[in-house]
Design a protein around this motif. Structure first.
Motif, mmCIF file in Angstrom:
data_model
loop_
_atom_site.group_PDB
_atom_site.id
_atom_site.type_symbol
_atom_site.label_atom_id
_atom_site.label_comp_id
_atom_site.label_asym_id
_atom_site.label_seq_id
_atom_site.Cartn_x
_atom_site.Cartn_y
_atom_site.Cartn_z
ATOM 1 N N VAL A 179 7.730 109.022 -48.797
ATOM 2 C CA VAL A 179 7.648 108.111 -49.922
ATOM 3 C C VAL A 179 7.326 106.708 -49.434
ATOM 4 O O VAL A 179 7.844 106.266 -48.423
ATOM 5 N N THR A 180 6.466 106.012 -50.133
ATOM 6 C CA THR A 180 6.080 104.645 -49.781
ATOM 7 C C THR A 180 6.683 103.662 -50.771
ATOM 8 O O THR A 180 6.689 103.913 -51.965
ATOM 9 N N ILE A 181 7.156 102.529 -50.255
ATOM 10 C CA ILE A 181 7.611 101.458 -51.125
ATOM 11 C C ILE A 181 6.967 100.161 -50.669
ATOM 12 O O ILE A 181 6.922 99.865 -49.482
ATOM 13 N N LEU A 182 6.421 99.413 -51.596
ATOM 14 C CA LEU A 182 5.727 98.169 -51.282
ATOM 15 C C LEU A 182 6.435 96.999 -51.949
ATOM 16 O O LEU A 182 6.732 97.049 -53.141
ATOM 17 N N LEU A 183 6.693 95.948 -51.182
ATOM 18 C CA LEU A 183 7.309 94.732 -51.692
ATOM 19 C C LEU A 183 6.367 93.557 -51.479
ATOM 20 O O LEU A 183 5.521 93.593 -50.590
ATOM 21 N N PRO A 184 6.521 92.469 -52.227
ATOM 22 C CA PRO A 184 5.650 91.310 -52.048
ATOM 23 C C PRO A 184 5.815 90.707 -50.662
ATOM 24 O O PRO A 184 6.921 90.633 -50.136
ATOM 25 N N LEU A 185 4.731 90.287 -50.070
ATOM 26 C CA LEU A 185 4.768 89.643 -48.765
ATOM 27 C C LEU A 185 4.915 88.136 -48.940
ATOM 28 O O LEU A 185 4.587 87.588 -49.988
ATOM 29 N N PRO A 186 5.411 87.448 -47.894
ATOM 30 C CA PRO A 186 5.529 85.991 -47.995
ATOM 31 C C PRO A 186 4.177 85.348 -48.253
ATOM 32 O O PRO A 186 3.158 85.745 -47.681
ATOM 33 N N ALA A 187 4.143 84.339 -49.104
ATOM 34 C CA ALA A 187 2.885 83.672 -49.431
ATOM 35 C C ALA A 187 2.426 82.773 -48.303
ATOM 36 O O ALA A 187 1.235 82.549 -48.117
ATOM 37 N N GLN A 188 3.358 82.236 -47.518
ATOM 38 C CA GLN A 188 3.010 81.330 -46.443
ATOM 39 C C GLN A 188 3.621 81.803 -45.143
ATOM 40 O O GLN A 188 4.597 82.563 -45.135
ATOM 41 N N TRP A 238 5.050 103.593 -35.373
ATOM 42 C CA TRP A 238 4.358 103.610 -36.660
ATOM 43 C C TRP A 238 4.437 102.251 -37.350
ATOM 44 O O TRP A 238 3.479 101.830 -38.006
ATOM 45 N N SER A 239 5.552 101.550 -37.203
ATOM 46 C CA SER A 239 5.640 100.208 -37.777
ATOM 47 C C SER A 239 4.634 99.275 -37.120
ATOM 48 O O SER A 239 4.007 98.451 -37.801
ATOM 49 N N ARG A 240 4.456 99.391 -35.804
ATOM 50 C CA ARG A 240 3.444 98.581 -35.117
ATOM 51 C C ARG A 240 2.056 98.904 -35.636
ATOM 52 O O ARG A 240 1.221 98.013 -35.839
ATOM 53 N N VAL A 262 0.644 99.499 -45.588
ATOM 54 C CA VAL A 262 1.730 100.468 -45.476
ATOM 55 C C VAL A 262 1.205 101.847 -45.869
ATOM 56 O O VAL A 262 0.618 102.015 -46.936
ATOM 57 N N PHE A 263 1.402 102.808 -45.007
ATOM 58 C CA PHE A 263 0.951 104.178 -45.250
ATOM 59 C C PHE A 263 1.747 105.098 -44.335
ATOM 60 O O PHE A 263 2.399 104.647 -43.392
ATOM 61 N N HIS A 264 1.672 106.388 -44.615
ATOM 62 C CA HIS A 264 2.527 107.343 -43.911
ATOM 63 C C HIS A 264 1.857 107.963 -42.698
ATOM 64 O O HIS A 264 0.636 108.047 -42.602
ATOM 65 N N ASN A 265 2.712 108.396 -41.794
ATOM 66 C CA ASN A 265 2.285 109.122 -40.602
ATOM 67 C C ASN A 265 2.194 110.603 -40.954
ATOM 68 O O ASN A 265 3.191 111.325 -40.899
ATOM 69 N N LEU A 266 1.010 111.055 -41.322
ATOM 70 C CA LEU A 266 0.849 112.447 -41.735
ATOM 71 C C LEU A 266 0.926 113.414 -40.559
ATOM 72 O O LEU A 266 0.993 114.625 -40.755
ATOM 73 N N ASP A 267 0.914 112.883 -39.331
ATOM 74 C CA ASP A 267 1.077 113.714 -38.141
ATOM 75 C C ASP A 267 2.481 113.581 -37.562
ATOM 76 O O ASP A 267 2.712 113.877 -36.389
ATOM 77 N N MET A 268 3.417 113.146 -38.379
ATOM 78 C CA MET A 268 4.780 112.893 -37.908
ATOM 79 C C MET A 268 5.392 114.119 -37.242
ATOM 80 O O MET A 268 5.942 114.040 -36.147
ATOM 81 N N TYR A 269 5.300 115.254 -37.910
ATOM 82 C CA TYR A 269 5.927 116.466 -37.368
ATOM 83 C C TYR A 269 5.305 116.860 -36.037
ATOM 84 O O TYR A 269 5.998 117.158 -35.065
ATOM 85 N N ALA A 270 3.986 116.801 -35.954
ATOM 86 C CA ALA A 270 3.299 117.179 -34.723
ATOM 87 C C ALA A 270 3.555 116.182 -33.603
ATOM 88 O O ALA A 270 3.428 116.528 -32.427
#
Length: 213
Positions: free
Chosen positions: A9-18, A62-64, A72-80
């Motif tokens: 599941v993906t969740i997106l929040l607002p990023l800092p403006a500055q 993955w965060s890097r 923001v997107f998922h690691n679809l190869d996570m299991y492998a």
């Protein structure tokens, strides 16, 4: 046949403006998130997750990757990607926002995300955090269920090995290794599950079937 289901599941929040200077180390943010996760489990009468170095390393990587892409997107190869331990099930939450408190509050407000916190099958967690120069906090939370330990395979005696080499069944050596097991991956289905104000949720499901052939 073993079925492995990965719900992400993906969740997106607002990023800092500055641009801003991060005041909290990523490792401290990750530790706070692990504490938050286990606090939720404790409130539900569940055993806290053990921290997995393997899941933590994967989550940090993955965060890097997300921070470098600015998305923001998922690691679809996570299991492998998990090789140090056998995992029978894995799961992932990812998010980006300006504070740890905002990200955690959004995770806990989402049934799809908090379900990973209170899952009774998962046993381990790993959290990776990257803070960019603009103050954006990229978070990956990886969850895993450790597979049951496998019984060691008996080693045949020298006499048995000689007999195996001389005995053929349907053109194959008796006692030969079983067929290779393959992983068939079905591409994820992207479903919009809600949108309101500052938070947008997207549910993706990836189903992996471990087939004996």
């Amino acid at each position: 046949m073993v079925t492995v289901v990965v719900s992400i599941v993906t969740i997106l929040l607002p990023l800092p403006a500055q641009a801003s200077t991060p005041t909290t180390a990523p490792s401290a943010i990750a530790a706070a998130l692990v504490g938050d996760i286990n606090a939720v489990r404790t409130r539900h009468g569940l055993t806290p997750y053990a921290i997995s170095p393997e899941l933590t390393a994967l989550a940090q990587s993955w965060s890097r990757h997300q921070a470098a892409r600015g998305d923001v997107f998922h690691n679809l190869d996570m299991y492998a990607s998990l090789s140090g331990r056998d995992w029978s099930r894995v799961n992932e939450n990812v998010g980006v926002g300006s504070t740890e408190a905002d990200i955690e509050a959004a995770f806990e407000a989402s049934p799809d995300h908090v379900a990973n916190y209170v899952n009774t099958d998962y046993t381990h967690v790993g959290v990776g955090v990257v803070v960019t120069e603009t103050g954006a906090i990229y978070v990956t939370e990886d969850f895993g269920q450790a597979a049951p330990a496998r019984r060691p395979t008996a080693v045949p005696s020298a006499k048995s090995r000689v007999a195996d080499r001389s005995t053929r069944v349907d053109g194959a050596l008796a006692g030969a290794a079983p067929p290779v097991r393959t992983i068939a991956i079905q591409r994820p289905t992207r479903l919009s599950v809600g949108q309101s104000g500052r938070v947008r949720l997207v549910l993706e499901q990836l189903r992996a079937l471990d087939n004996d052939r």
